[in-house]
Design an enzyme around this catalytic site. Structure first.
Site, PDB file in Angstrom:
ATOM      1  N   ARG A 169     -65.779  -2.796  -7.835  1.00 22.38           N
ATOM      2  CA  ARG A 169     -64.605  -3.188  -7.124  1.00 22.38           C
ATOM      3  C   ARG A 169     -64.022  -2.067  -6.471  1.00 22.38           C
ATOM      4  O   ARG A 169     -63.180  -1.872  -5.518  1.00 22.38           O
ATOM      5  CB  ARG A 169     -63.569  -3.863  -8.023  1.00 22.38           C
TER       6      ARG A 169
ATOM      7  N   LYS B  33     -64.820  -9.616  -0.021  1.00 20.36           N
ATOM      8  CA  LYS B  33     -63.937  -9.469  -1.253  1.00 20.36           C
ATOM      9  C   LYS B  33     -63.923 -10.165  -2.420  1.00 20.36           C
ATOM     10  O   LYS B  33     -63.891  -9.811  -3.550  1.00 20.36           O
ATOM     11  CB  LYS B  33     -62.628  -9.305  -0.770  1.00 20.36           C
TER      12      LYS B  33
ATOM     13  N   GLU C 190     -59.018  -3.499   7.797  1.00 23.93           N
ATOM     14  CA  GLU C 190     -59.391  -3.818   6.446  1.00 23.93           C
ATOM     15  C   GLU C 190     -60.632  -4.671   6.562  1.00 23.93           C
ATOM     16  O   GLU C 190     -61.624  -4.929   5.917  1.00 23.93           O
ATOM     17  CB  GLU C 190     -58.237  -4.751   5.581  1.00 23.93           C
TER      18      GLU C 190
ATOM     19  N   ASN D  61     -62.070   0.463  -2.323  1.00 25.73           N
ATOM     20  CA  ASN D  61     -61.192   1.444  -1.875  1.00 25.73           C
ATOM     21  C   ASN D  61     -61.644   2.311  -0.605  1.00 25.73           C
ATOM     22  O   ASN D  61     -61.188   3.456  -0.414  1.00 25.73           O
ATOM     23  CB  ASN D  61     -60.843   2.310  -3.182  1.00 25.73           C
TER      24      ASN D  61
ATOM     25  N   LYS E 125     -54.656  -7.844  -7.557  1.00 22.32           N
ATOM     26  CA  LYS E 125     -54.012  -6.725  -7.959  1.00 22.32           C
ATOM     27  C   LYS E 125     -52.599  -6.819  -7.387  1.00 22.32           C
ATOM     28  O   LYS E 125     -52.474  -6.862  -5.956  1.00 22.32           O
ATOM     29  CB  LYS E 125     -54.676  -5.491  -7.001  1.00 22.32           C
TER      30      LYS E 125
ATOM     31  N   ARG F 250     -42.729 -12.164 -19.182  1.00 26.88           N
ATOM     32  CA  ARG F 250     -43.893 -12.088 -19.365  1.00 26.88           C
ATOM     33  C   ARG F 250     -45.219 -12.549 -18.573  1.00 26.88           C
ATOM     34  O   ARG F 250     -46.232 -12.844 -18.933  1.00 26.88           O
ATOM     35  CB  ARG F 250     -44.300 -12.009 -20.918  1.00 26.88           C
TER      36      ARG F 250
ATOM     37  N   HIS G 213     -59.435   4.522   1.598  1.00 23.82           N
ATOM     38  CA  HIS G 213     -57.919   4.520   1.036  1.00 23.82           C
ATOM     39  C   HIS G 213     -57.710   5.703   0.376  1.00 23.82           C
ATOM     40  O   HIS G 213     -56.374   6.143   0.094  1.00 23.82           O
ATOM     41  CB  HIS G 213     -57.819   2.961  -0.046  1.00 23.82           C
TER      42      HIS G 213
ATOM     43  N   HIS H 203     -50.159   0.411   6.706  1.00 23.54           N
ATOM     44  CA  HIS H 203     -51.413   0.492   5.791  1.00 23.54           C
ATOM     45  C   HIS H 203     -52.661   0.593   6.513  1.00 23.54           C
ATOM     46  O   HIS H 203     -53.514   1.314   6.212  1.00 23.54           O
ATOM     47  CB  HIS H 203     -51.312  -0.507   4.966  1.00 23.54           C
TER      48      HIS H 203
ATOM     49  N   HIS I 119     -54.129   6.248   1.746  1.00 24.95           N
ATOM     50  CA  HIS I 119     -52.909   6.306   0.635  1.00 24.95           C
ATOM     51  C   HIS I 119     -52.189   7.497   0.816  1.00 24.95           C
ATOM     52  O   HIS I 119     -50.929   7.570   0.860  1.00 24.95           O
ATOM     53  CB  HIS I 119     -53.270   5.819  -0.424  1.00 24.95           C
TER      54      HIS I 119
ATOM     55  N   GLU J 174     -61.848  -3.313 -11.889  1.00 26.51           N
ATOM     56  CA  GLU J 174     -62.166  -2.208 -11.149  1.00 26.51           C
ATOM     57  C   GLU J 174     -62.592  -1.272 -12.036  1.00 26.51           C
ATOM     58  O   GLU J 174     -62.349   0.227 -11.844  1.00 26.51           O
ATOM     59  CB  GLU J 174     -60.673  -1.533 -10.494  1.00 26.51           C
TER      60      GLU J 174
END
Length: 357
Positions: free
Chosen positions: A234, A220, A180, A238, A138, A117, A241, A258, A245, A230
């Site tokens: 935030r 960032k 990026e 993206n 993330k 956990r 992206h 990427h 993606h 997000e």
């Protein structure tokens, strides 16, 4: 050496940027740990894992070495790393070290978030691209239907960024990372964007690279501190992206890096933004810079409807409506809901534009 502090809802952590700091890891750890578990890949481990292990002379130390590439962010690998951690006897006072690029960082972070956990982990990025993924907490793995769809928000205890490890990067990895950085500049800083598009990334000095990384990380960090989960600003991170993606998923993970996919996604974002707001923003200077730095920019033989369906798997999509981050200007991002037909028309005109330029 430079330190940047990030505050999350669970704890604050530092991003330390400098040279040779991989040899002084214990100075940056918040406490002592019962055991250390290093997760790396077959490209990075031969270069740096012994140096990381040399920091720990009394602790029990274990390691697992994974195949490189986006395909590693799978449920099968995730499960196998958990098995290795259990067999090593990791407990709740153990530390996971993510040594590598964004793939290793995302996977190791998600393992840390879910093992017993949740246990502590730190990021030791070894790529330019990982300056983005290692900050903000993330963590995720991929599903065959979409990227990063299985994951969590789970901040590290520290990010130790030894810029000496970037000297071994290939030209392709440098391109990937700089995409990026361009994204962060487009979101927040016209001057930073101007600096980047006047940079020959294959000739960049160590001092320039550290400056670029610091600026990108600060952008960032400011955003994730304002919106950790997000739910607001935030989402701007993206930028590029939604299509990026989709390209990775549709072409097969690993065909484009990427960052290469994000570079195309950024161009697409600017194409849509300039058409929507009827003004020039940054498409022309960006595509010229991408060409000068040998980014792959062709989308030939890709089906627009297939890309649309992959874009609709994006985490920002709500009720099958694509929410895309656009730019009203450099430093002025916004989120706009687009219809399927608007996306298809934009993909068609964008692909035609790429072919003719």
């Amino acid at each position: 050496m430079e330190e940047i502090e990030v505050t999350s809802s669970s704890h604050s952590y530092k991003i330390i940027i400098g040279e040779k700091i991989r040899f002084r890891l214990k100075l940056f750890l918040p406490k002592e740990y019962s055991s250390i578990f290093i997760i790396s890949d077959e490209m990075v481990a031969p270069l740096y894992i012994d140096e990381i292990r040399s920091n720990f002379t009394r602790e029990k130390i274990f390691q697992t070495i994974l195949p490189p590439g986006e395909q590693t962010k799978s449920i099968e690998t995730f499960y196998s790393v958990h098995t290795a951690a259990i067999n090593a006897g990791l407990d709740r006072n153990s530390l996971i070290i993510a040594l590598g690029g964004g793939v290793v960082g995302d996977l190791a972070g998600f393992v840390a978030a879910t093992y017993m956990r949740g246990i502590d982990y730190i990021q030791i990025p070894t790529t330019i691209l990982a300056h983005d993924s290692s900050v903000g907490g993330k963590v995720a793995i991929n599903h065959e239907l979409g990227k990063n769809l299985i994951g969590s928000f789970y901040p590290p205890r520290a990010v130790i960024y030894d810029v000496e490890t970037l000297q071994s990067l290939s030209a392709r990895e440098i391109r990937s990372g700089y995409a990026e950085l361009v994204k962060e500049a487009l979101i927040a800083d016209q001057n930073f964007f101007n600096t980047l598009i006047n940079t020959d990334i294959q000739q960049v000095t160590a001092k320039e690279l550290q400056s670029h990384l610091s600026l990108g990380i600060k952008i960032k960090a400011d955003i994730v501190q304002e919106d950790e989960r997000e739910s607001g600003v935030r989402m701007y991170l993206n930028l590029g992206h939604t299509l990026g993606h989709a390209l990775e998923a549709e072409m097969g993970y690993g065909k484009l890096t990427h960052g290469e996919a994000v570079a195309i996604g950024l161009l697409f974002t600017l194409h849509v933004s300039e058409n929507m707001f009827s003004k020039q923003i940054a498409y022309k200077p960006l595509i010229e810079w991408l060409k000068e730095n040998n980014y792959p920019l062709k989308l030939q033989r890709l089906d627009d409807n297939a890309l649309l369906n992959k874009m609709k798997s994006d985490k920002k999509t709500v009720n099958s409506k694509i929410k895309m981050v656009l730019l009203d200007d450099i430093g002025s991002p916004l989120v706009k809901e687009l219809s399927d037909q608007e996306i298809l028309d934009s993909l068609h005109s964008f692909n035609r534009k790429l072919v003719t330029e």
